[in-house]
Design a protein around this motif. Structure first.
Motif, PDB file in Angstrom:
ATOM      1  N   ALA A  17      10.614  13.269  16.164  1.00 38.26           N
ATOM      2  CA  ALA A  17       9.280  12.684  16.084  1.00 38.26           C
ATOM      3  C   ALA A  17       8.691  12.835  14.689  1.00 38.26           C
ATOM      4  O   ALA A  17       8.070  11.902  14.155  1.00 38.26           O
ATOM      5  CB  ALA A  17       8.368  13.338  17.124  1.00 38.26           C
TER       6      ALA A  17
ATOM      7  N   ARG B 215      13.466   4.583  15.577  1.00 41.27           N
ATOM      8  CA  ARG B 215      12.808   4.975  16.821  1.00 41.27           C
ATOM      9  C   ARG B 215      13.542   4.391  18.026  1.00 41.27           C
ATOM     10  O   ARG B 215      13.743   5.076  19.028  1.00 41.27           O
ATOM     11  CB  ARG B 215      11.358   4.498  16.816  1.00 41.27           C
ATOM     12  CG  ARG B 215      10.452   5.241  15.845  1.00 41.27           C
ATOM     13  CD  ARG B 215       9.068   4.633  15.839  1.00 41.27           C
ATOM     14  NE  ARG B 215       8.192   5.286  14.881  1.00 41.27           N
ATOM     15  CZ  ARG B 215       6.945   4.918  14.635  1.00 41.27           C
ATOM     16  NH1 ARG B 215       6.425   3.882  15.283  1.00 41.27           N
ATOM     17  NH2 ARG B 215       6.209   5.571  13.738  1.00 41.27           N
TER      18      ARG B 215
ATOM     19  N   PHE C 293      15.458   6.383  21.072  1.00 37.08           N
ATOM     20  CA  PHE C 293      14.974   6.229  22.444  1.00 37.08           C
ATOM     21  C   PHE C 293      15.998   5.569  23.358  1.00 37.08           C
ATOM     22  O   PHE C 293      15.881   5.660  24.577  1.00 37.08           O
ATOM     23  CB  PHE C 293      13.682   5.400  22.438  1.00 37.08           C
ATOM     24  CG  PHE C 293      12.989   5.349  23.770  1.00 37.08           C
ATOM     25  CD1 PHE C 293      12.375   6.472  24.286  1.00 37.08           C
ATOM     26  CD2 PHE C 293      12.962   4.186  24.509  1.00 37.08           C
ATOM     27  CE1 PHE C 293      11.735   6.444  25.512  1.00 37.08           C
ATOM     28  CE2 PHE C 293      12.328   4.136  25.740  1.00 37.08           C
ATOM     29  CZ  PHE C 293      11.705   5.276  26.239  1.00 37.08           C
TER      30      PHE C 293
ATOM     31  N   ILE D 134       8.993  10.610  22.425  1.00 30.06           N
ATOM     32  CA  ILE D 134       7.906   9.648  22.557  1.00 30.06           C
ATOM     33  C   ILE D 134       6.569  10.365  22.698  1.00 30.06           C
ATOM     34  O   ILE D 134       5.556   9.969  22.097  1.00 30.06           O
ATOM     35  CB  ILE D 134       8.167   8.718  23.757  1.00 30.06           C
ATOM     36  CG1 ILE D 134       9.417   7.880  23.509  1.00 30.06           C
ATOM     37  CG2 ILE D 134       6.977   7.825  24.021  1.00 30.06           C
ATOM     38  CD1 ILE D 134       9.339   6.990  22.295  1.00 30.06           C
TER      39      ILE D 134
END
Length: 295
Positions: A94, A108, A112, A176
Motif C-alpha cells: 500500500a 495496484r 489485487f 486495499i
C-alpha cells in the motif's frame, strides 16, 4: 400509527427497516449456533436409533483426542505464519502504490489480482507450482543444481507451502484497506513534517503508522477469521495430509461431519472454535479497540 408521537413512530419505522436483517442474522447465525451447541451434547444414533444425550462427554473425548491437538497446533502455526506476514506485506504494498510512481494503476491491479481469483482456482495454480517433477519451483531449483522438494508431500514443508499460497492470496485484499486509509491521511501532516526536516522513517512510525492503527486492527481481525475458516484450498491441495501435517480446525470439522459422519463431534469442535473466537472478540472490544482509537 397516526396517534403515535413522532419519536415513537420513528422508532417503529427504524425497527421495521432492521427487521429483514435481524431475521437473516437470526436464521443463519444465531439459530445454527444454538443448534450446534445442542448437538455437541449428544452422541449420534446408529441403525435408525435416536441420538442419545451424553452431556459433556464429547468435550472429554476432544481433550483426549491427539489428532485434535495436532490440528490445533497446525492452526496456531498457520495463523502465526499468515497473519503478521500478510499484514506487513499488505502495508508495504500500500505504501508503494500510494507513492507517485509511473503506472501505479497497473501495479495496484497486479497486486489485487490474486484476491479476485476463486480460492479453488488459486489452489490449482499453486498445485502446478508445487508439482514434484514438472512444477515451476522445482524446475527453477534444478536449473541451479538444487534437488527438488516435495512441497505438498513432505510433512516438514507442506504446511509452510500452504502458508505461502495463503499470504499471496490475502495480501492484496488487505492492501486495499491500507491504501484507502493512507489516502485519508491529511497531506498537511507530511508537508509540516517536511518543513521540520523529519525523515521519512520517523514520519512513518510517529504519524502514519499510529493513524493506521484502526485499519490495522480491522485487518487483524479479518486475518484471524481467515486463519480459522480454511477449508477449500486444503481440500484441493492436500486434504489435510500428509499424516495430518496440513490439517486445520475447520477442515477437521469438515472431515468429522462429512467423511466420518460424526456430526455431534464436529459440532463439539465447532463450539470450541466459537468460544476461542468469542474470547478474541471480547479482548478486541474491551482492550484493543479503545487503545486503537485513543479513547
Amino acid at each position: 400509527m397516526a396517534s403515535l408521537n413522532p419519536d415513537r413512530r420513528m422508532q417503529i419505522y427504524g425497527a421495521l427497516l432492521m427487521l429483514p436483517a435481524a431475521v437473516l442474522l437470526a436464521t443463519f447465525a444465531y439459530l445454527p449456533t444454538i443448534a450446534t451447541l445442542i448437538n455437541s451434547l449428544f452422541l449420534p444414533g446408529f441403525r435408525g436409533e435416536p441420538a442419545s444425550f451424553v452431556g459433556l462427554e464429547n468435550y472429554a473425548l476432544l481433550i483426549e483426542d491427539d489428532t485434535f491437538w495436532q490440528v490445533a497446533r497446525n492452526n496456531l502455526f498457520y495463523a502465526v505464519g499468515t497473519i503478521p506476514t500478510s499484514i506487513a506485506l499488505a502495508l508495504g504494498m500500500a505504501l508503494f502504490v500510494n507513492a507517485r510512481l509511473p503506472g501505479r494503476g497497473f501495479v495496484r491491479m497486479a497486486y489485487f489480482t490474486p484476491t479476485i481469483l476463486p480460492m479453488i482456482a488459486a489452489a490449482n495454480i499453486w498445485m502446478f507450482f508445487y508439482a514434484p517433477q514438472i512444477g515451476l519451483f522445482n524446475t527453477l531449483l534444478e536449473g541451479i543444481g538444487v534437488p527438488g522438494v516435495n512441497w505438498l508431500g513432505d510433512p516438514a514443508v507442506a504446511l509452510s507451502s500452504v502458508i505461502v499460497m495463503t499470504v499471496w492470496k490475502e495480501a492484496g485484499f488487505f492492501m486495499i484497506f491500507y491504501l484507502a486509509a493512507l489516502q485519508g491521511i491529511p497531506p498537511e501532516l507530511e508537508e509540516a513534517s517536511n518543513l521540520e526536516g523529519t525523515s521519512r522513517w520517523s514520519f512513518f512510525w510517529r504519524v502514519t503508522f499510529p493513524l493506521l492503527m484502526p485499519t490495522t486492527l480491522f485487518v487483524l481481525i479479518n486475518a484471524l477469521i481467515n486463519a480459522v475458516r480454511v477449508v477449500d484450498h486444503l481440500f484441493i491441495m492436500t486434504k489435510g495430509g500428509p499424516n495430518n501435517a496440513t490439517n486445520l480446525l475447520l477442515y477437521y470439522v469438515y472431515e468429522n461431519a462429512f467423511s466420518f459422519f460424526d456430526r455431534t463431534y464436529a459440532a463439539t469442535i465447532t463450539v470450541v472454535i466459537l468460544l476461542v473466537l468469542a474470547v478474541v472478540a471480547t479482548v478486541k472490544f474491551t482492550v484493543l479497540d479503545r487503545r486503537t482509537h485513543y479513547q
